[in-house]
Design a protein around this motif. Structure first.
Motif, PDB file in Angstrom:
ATOM      1  N   VAL A 267     -12.103   8.714   6.591  1.00 54.17           N
ATOM      2  CA  VAL A 267     -10.690   8.564   6.229  1.00 54.17           C
ATOM      3  C   VAL A 267      -9.890   8.263   7.489  1.00 54.17           C
ATOM      4  N   PHE A 268      -8.687   7.715   7.288  1.00 55.59           N
ATOM      5  CA  PHE A 268      -7.932   7.143   8.397  1.00 55.59           C
ATOM      6  C   PHE A 268      -6.485   7.625   8.359  1.00 55.59           C
ATOM      7  N   ASP A 269      -5.811   7.512   9.508  1.00 56.53           N
ATOM      8  CA  ASP A 269      -4.428   7.999   9.620  1.00 56.53           C
ATOM      9  C   ASP A 269      -3.447   6.867   9.903  1.00 56.53           C
ATOM     10  N   ASN A 270      -3.838   5.621   9.580  1.00 52.67           N
ATOM     11  CA  ASN A 270      -3.020   4.475   9.977  1.00 52.67           C
ATOM     12  C   ASN A 270      -1.890   4.141   9.014  1.00 52.67           C
ATOM     13  N   PHE A 271      -1.927   4.670   7.794  1.00 51.94           N
ATOM     14  CA  PHE A 271      -0.998   4.189   6.776  1.00 51.94           C
ATOM     15  C   PHE A 271       0.471   4.478   7.103  1.00 51.94           C
ATOM     16  N   PRO A 272       0.837   5.687   7.545  1.00 48.96           N
ATOM     17  CA  PRO A 272       2.263   5.907   7.859  1.00 48.96           C
ATOM     18  C   PRO A 272       2.800   4.944   8.911  1.00 48.96           C
ATOM     19  N   GLY A 273       1.967   4.602   9.893  1.00 51.51           N
ATOM     20  CA  GLY A 273       2.404   3.666  10.922  1.00 51.51           C
ATOM     21  C   GLY A 273       2.584   2.257  10.402  1.00 51.51           C
ATOM     22  N   ILE A 274       1.837   1.897   9.360  1.00 49.76           N
ATOM     23  CA  ILE A 274       1.948   0.558   8.778  1.00 49.76           C
ATOM     24  C   ILE A 274       3.099   0.508   7.778  1.00 49.76           C
ATOM     25  N   ALA A 275       3.145   1.495   6.881  1.00 46.68           N
ATOM     26  CA  ALA A 275       4.045   1.420   5.724  1.00 46.68           C
ATOM     27  C   ALA A 275       5.242   2.357   5.802  1.00 46.68           C
ATOM     28  N   GLY A 276       5.241   3.266   6.761  1.00 47.02           N
ATOM     29  CA  GLY A 276       6.378   4.170   6.899  1.00 47.02           C
ATOM     30  C   GLY A 276       6.427   5.284   5.873  1.00 47.02           C
ATOM     31  N   ARG A 277       5.307   5.565   5.234  1.00 45.18           N
ATOM     32  CA  ARG A 277       5.238   6.670   4.274  1.00 45.18           C
ATOM     33  C   ARG A 277       3.802   7.167   4.220  1.00 45.18           C
ATOM     34  N   GLN A 278       3.603   8.250   3.520  1.00 42.06           N
ATOM     35  CA  GLN A 278       2.254   8.777   3.344  1.00 42.06           C
ATOM     36  C   GLN A 278       1.507   7.976   2.278  1.00 42.06           C
ATOM     37  N   PRO A 279       0.188   7.834   2.408  1.00 42.42           N
ATOM     38  CA  PRO A 279      -0.579   7.160   1.357  1.00 42.42           C
ATOM     39  C   PRO A 279      -0.719   8.043   0.125  1.00 42.42           C
ATOM     40  N   VAL A 280      -1.045   7.423  -0.981  1.00 41.32           N
ATOM     41  CA  VAL A 280      -1.336   8.166  -2.209  1.00 41.32           C
ATOM     42  C   VAL A 280      -2.663   8.900  -2.033  1.00 41.32           C
ATOM     43  N   ARG A 281      -2.663  10.165  -2.399  1.00 41.65           N
ATOM     44  CA  ARG A 281      -3.905  10.944  -2.394  1.00 41.65           C
ATOM     45  C   ARG A 281      -4.224  11.359  -3.829  1.00 41.65           C
ATOM     46  N   TRP A 282      -5.384  11.990  -4.015  1.00 43.36           N
ATOM     47  CA  TRP A 282      -5.865  12.186  -5.377  1.00 43.36           C
ATOM     48  C   TRP A 282      -4.908  12.984  -6.263  1.00 43.36           C
ATOM     49  N   ALA A 283      -4.278  14.007  -5.718  1.00 42.62           N
ATOM     50  CA  ALA A 283      -3.344  14.788  -6.543  1.00 42.62           C
ATOM     51  C   ALA A 283      -2.201  13.907  -7.033  1.00 42.62           C
ATOM     52  N   ASP A 284      -1.693  13.035  -6.139  1.00 40.44           N
ATOM     53  CA  ASP A 284      -0.610  12.111  -6.513  1.00 40.44           C
ATOM     54  C   ASP A 284      -1.099  11.144  -7.599  1.00 40.44           C
ATOM     55  N   PHE A 285      -2.298  10.607  -7.400  1.00 40.79           N
ATOM     56  CA  PHE A 285      -2.821   9.591  -8.319  1.00 40.79           C
ATOM     57  C   PHE A 285      -3.027  10.172  -9.711  1.00 40.79           C
ATOM     58  N   ILE A 286      -3.608  11.362  -9.779  1.00 41.31           N
ATOM     59  CA  ILE A 286      -3.860  11.993 -11.087  1.00 41.31           C
ATOM     60  C   ILE A 286      -2.540  12.263 -11.803  1.00 41.31           C
ATOM     61  N   GLU A 287      -1.557  12.745 -11.064  1.00 40.75           N
ATOM     62  CA  GLU A 287      -0.249  13.007 -11.667  1.00 40.75           C
ATOM     63  C   GLU A 287       0.382  11.709 -12.164  1.00 40.75           C
ATOM     64  N   LYS A 288       0.290  10.660 -11.342  1.00 42.87           N
ATOM     65  CA  LYS A 288       0.900   9.378 -11.688  1.00 42.87           C
ATOM     66  C   LYS A 288       0.257   8.762 -12.936  1.00 42.87           C
ATOM     67  N   HIS A 289      -1.041   9.004 -13.121  1.00 40.65           N
ATOM     68  CA  HIS A 289      -1.786   8.348 -14.212  1.00 40.65           C
ATOM     69  C   HIS A 289      -2.255   9.354 -15.261  1.00 40.65           C
ATOM     70  N   ARG A 290      -1.589  10.492 -15.355  1.00 40.64           N
ATOM     71  CA  ARG A 290      -2.080  11.523 -16.262  1.00 40.64           C
ATOM     72  C   ARG A 290      -2.078  11.029 -17.712  1.00 40.64           C
ATOM     73  N   GLY A 291      -1.140  10.161 -18.075  1.00 43.74           N
ATOM     74  CA  GLY A 291      -1.111   9.635 -19.436  1.00 43.74           C
ATOM     75  C   GLY A 291      -2.341   8.825 -19.774  1.00 43.74           C
ATOM     76  N   GLU A 292      -2.878   8.107 -18.782  1.00 40.62           N
ATOM     77  CA  GLU A 292      -4.086   7.307 -19.013  1.00 40.62           C
ATOM     78  C   GLU A 292      -5.346   8.148 -18.959  1.00 40.62           C
ATOM     79  N   LEU A 293      -5.313   9.237 -18.215  1.00 40.82           N
ATOM     80  CA  LEU A 293      -6.501  10.064 -18.050  1.00 40.82           C
ATOM     81  C   LEU A 293      -6.630  11.130 -19.124  1.00 40.82           C
ATOM     82  N   ASP A 294      -5.502  11.497 -19.733  1.00 40.09           N
ATOM     83  CA  ASP A 294      -5.502  12.545 -20.759  1.00 40.09           C
ATOM     84  C   ASP A 294      -6.288  12.078 -21.986  1.00 40.09           C
ATOM     85  N   TYR A 295      -6.718  13.036 -22.766  1.00 41.85           N
ATOM     86  CA  TYR A 295      -7.466  12.716 -23.987  1.00 41.85           C
ATOM     87  C   TYR A 295      -7.175  13.759 -25.065  1.00 41.85           C
TER      88      TYR A 295
END
Length: 295
Positions: A267-295
């Motif tokens: 894993v890498f630490d370059n994203f904040p320096g490129i984009a000025g924010r933190q990258p998406v991590r798994w907790a963020d992704f699951i929350e963002k897509h919970r409607g698609e992952l739910d059953y």
């Protein structure tokens, strides 16, 4: 350059990364974007958004120079066949003839000394870009988080069960949205991102860990059931896939499962320096897509 704005051609414009890269660039007043599409039908929804399109086919070299007319910056996205080597060379040779100056290439995972075949192919394309004299930015995304939503056109999670072919391996992951933002920034600002190889992976997890996180966040049970890589191989044969490439994918699933890919969970630490924010991590992704992952 149109109206003082550099012209950027996006190949793979209707794909996962290309379409999102277009989204990031579409609102910018300092660049002119053109989407490369294979047919008028593919062009229609983009034209409806006011995005310029050109007909372009990696396999039809007669389309290359017309599509590249006036283009200064090029986003190179290739398909999942061994033909990517020939296609990339032809496109880059024509880009040189057309006067393109900066190339952003969407590559694959891996350290510089990787022996995973289809990752190495992308690194050969990187070297050809450099040898050709372009300024360049190389993107090496790790495994896309979106693969958990669908892979190969099929749902990857069914009734709370995740299937994958890597046994208990931990992989490095990245959200496609983050890859697209880096691509857009590299195309808009070659003066900042030229000469850079960006490895893009920000959260290392195994599928069992991901299932446990999904259970906690979504509030229903999820579990991981690993499948043998041979299941993948047979499914690709049955689907009539191009096996020179998919055979390499099969071999790399076996190597993930055996733990013989060095740096599989880098894993890498370059994203904040490129984009000025933190990258998406798994907790963020699951929350963002919970409607698609739910059953």
């Amino acid at each position: 350059m149109a109206n003082g704005r550099p012209r950027i051609l996006i190949t793979g414009a209707t794909g996962q990364v290309g379409s999102r890269t277009l989204d990031h660039l579409a609102g910018r007043a300092d660049v002119e974007i053109v989407a490369a599409v294979r047919s008028a039908a593919k062009a229609a929804p983009l034209s409806a958004r006011g995005i310029a399109t050109v007909i372009f086919d990696l396999d039809d070299e007669a389309t290359h120079l017309p599509a590249l007319e006036g283009v200064e910056r090029l986003f190179v996205v290739t398909g999942y066949t061994v033909d990517m080597l020939r296609q990339s060379k032809a496109l880059l040779d024509n880009a040189k003839k057309a006067g393109v100056s900066h190339v952003v290439h969407l590559g694959a995972c891996g350290r510089d000394d990787t022996t995973v075949a289809h990752w190495a192919w992308h690194q050969l394309v990187e070297r050809y870009i450099e040898w050709s004299g372009f300024t360049w930015t190389h993107l090496r995304p790790e495994t896309f988080m979106q693969n958990l939503l669908s892979y190969g056109g099929k749902k990857a999670v069914n009734d709370g069960v995740i299937n994958a072919f890597v046994a208990d391996a931990r992989l490095s992951w990245v959200d496609v949205e983050d890859v697209a933002q880096v691509a857009a920034l590299a195309l808009a600002h070659p003066e900042l991102h030229g000469g850079k190889t960006y490895r893009l992976g920000y959260d290392a997890k195994g599928f069992g860990e991901i299932a446990a996180m999904m259970t906690a966040i979504i509030g229903k049970p999820f579990r991981y059931e690993p499948l043998a890589p041979e299941v993948f191989l047979q499914s690709m044969i049955d689907a009539g896939a191009e096996m020179a490439y998919m055979g390499c994918v099969y071999e790399h699933w076996k190597r993930y499962a055996a733990g013989t890919i060095p740096g599989a969970d880098d894993v890498f630490d370059n994203f904040p320096g490129i984009a000025g924010r933190q990258p998406v991590r798994w907790a963020d992704f699951i929350e963002k897509h919970r409607g698609e992952l739910d059953y």
